[in-house]
Design a protein around this motif. Sequence first.
Motif, PDB file in Angstrom:
ATOM      1  N   LEU A  77       0.830  -1.199   0.000  1.00  0.00           N
ATOM      2  CA  LEU A  77       0.000   0.000   0.000  1.00  0.00           C
ATOM      3  C   LEU A  77       0.871   1.259   0.000  1.00  0.00           C
ATOM      4  N   ILE A  78       1.947   1.232   0.789  1.00  0.00           N
ATOM      5  CA  ILE A  78       2.873   2.368   0.814  1.00  0.00           C
ATOM      6  C   ILE A  78       3.482   2.581  -0.575  1.00  0.00           C
ATOM      7  N   GLU A  79       3.862   1.501  -1.232  1.00  0.00           N
ATOM      8  CA  GLU A  79       4.465   1.603  -2.557  1.00  0.00           C
ATOM      9  C   GLU A  79       3.496   2.229  -3.560  1.00  0.00           C
ATOM     10  N   LYS A  80       2.219   1.844  -3.488  1.00  0.00           N
ATOM     11  CA  LYS A  80       1.218   2.419  -4.390  1.00  0.00           C
ATOM     12  C   LYS A  80       1.052   3.912  -4.138  1.00  0.00           C
ATOM     13  N   LYS A  81       1.035   4.298  -2.867  1.00  0.00           N
ATOM     14  CA  LYS A  81       0.866   5.710  -2.542  1.00  0.00           C
ATOM     15  C   LYS A  81       2.085   6.530  -2.959  1.00  0.00           C
ATOM     16  N   ARG A  82       3.272   5.962  -2.807  1.00  0.00           N
ATOM     17  CA  ARG A  82       4.478   6.666  -3.250  1.00  0.00           C
ATOM     18  C   ARG A  82       4.514   6.827  -4.766  1.00  0.00           C
ATOM     19  N   ALA A  83       4.034   5.807  -5.473  1.00  0.00           N
ATOM     20  CA  ALA A  83       3.951   5.904  -6.933  1.00  0.00           C
ATOM     21  C   ALA A  83       2.970   7.004  -7.327  1.00  0.00           C
TER      22      ALA A  83
END
Length: 283
Positions: A45-51
Amino acid sequence: MATGSTFEAVSTPQLGNSEVPLPDLDTQRRIAGYLDDKTARIDALIEKKRALLDRLAEKRQALITRAVTHGLNPDAPLKDSGIDWLGKVPAHWEVKKLKYLTPRVSVGIVVTPASWYTEEGVLALRGLNIRPMGFDLQATRLISEDGHEFHAKSELREGDLVSVRTGDPGTTAVVTEDLAGSNCVDLVIIRRPLEMSPRYLGWFLNSNVAKVQYQLGSEGALQAHFNVETSKETLIAVPPTAEQSDIVAHLEAALADHDVIAEKIATSVEKLTNTALPSSQPP
């Protein structure tokens, strides 16, 4: 448990004597499996938000660049600027080098600035304090009154622009009234431009077309250091004064909404990064 005056440390015997809760092996495996699953979900989820933050940053840059190279009227006639990385600009705009738009381009304190640092004195802005068209004053330095007087040539005035030399070269902000009278360390100083909007110039200097010029430098060689000569030679697309004001108003309204969204996502990422795992017990 940690001790030490210069830095805190834990000794091997201290660590070795620590008590660790030790469930049976089957329970250990179930707890480890639970943690692996939950942390993997959070990390994804963090990776998606950073993207998403990256895409928003790209959209922000595109919005700035389009406004300062094409203006706000999509039907305005265009002309070829003759510059590959700038392309076409509105036919009634001019393209000028920065050195013809400002009284002076110089640099802040570069010779042993730390020798002037004091606990009380005059604010000295550094590269880490500069954001695109804004300031972060959480980690600032002060210089002595004597140091400020000695470096009077780099005293900042309202409407001047300051640009980062190293780190994120070319990142530019406009000096506001509350920061007038401060000094700066290792920043390019662009004195308040003549007969044009400082904020329009600031937005242009933060655009993608300006960043291309910073990277190439005045001699066309790739560089990661933004210097006075590169700054002077930077080509600026210059609309009429009234149009500059309209572009600034449009950009700052649009980016205000954009930045609210980005801030919410960034806050969400921070919370996810620091969050405790759900309170439910492992199966």
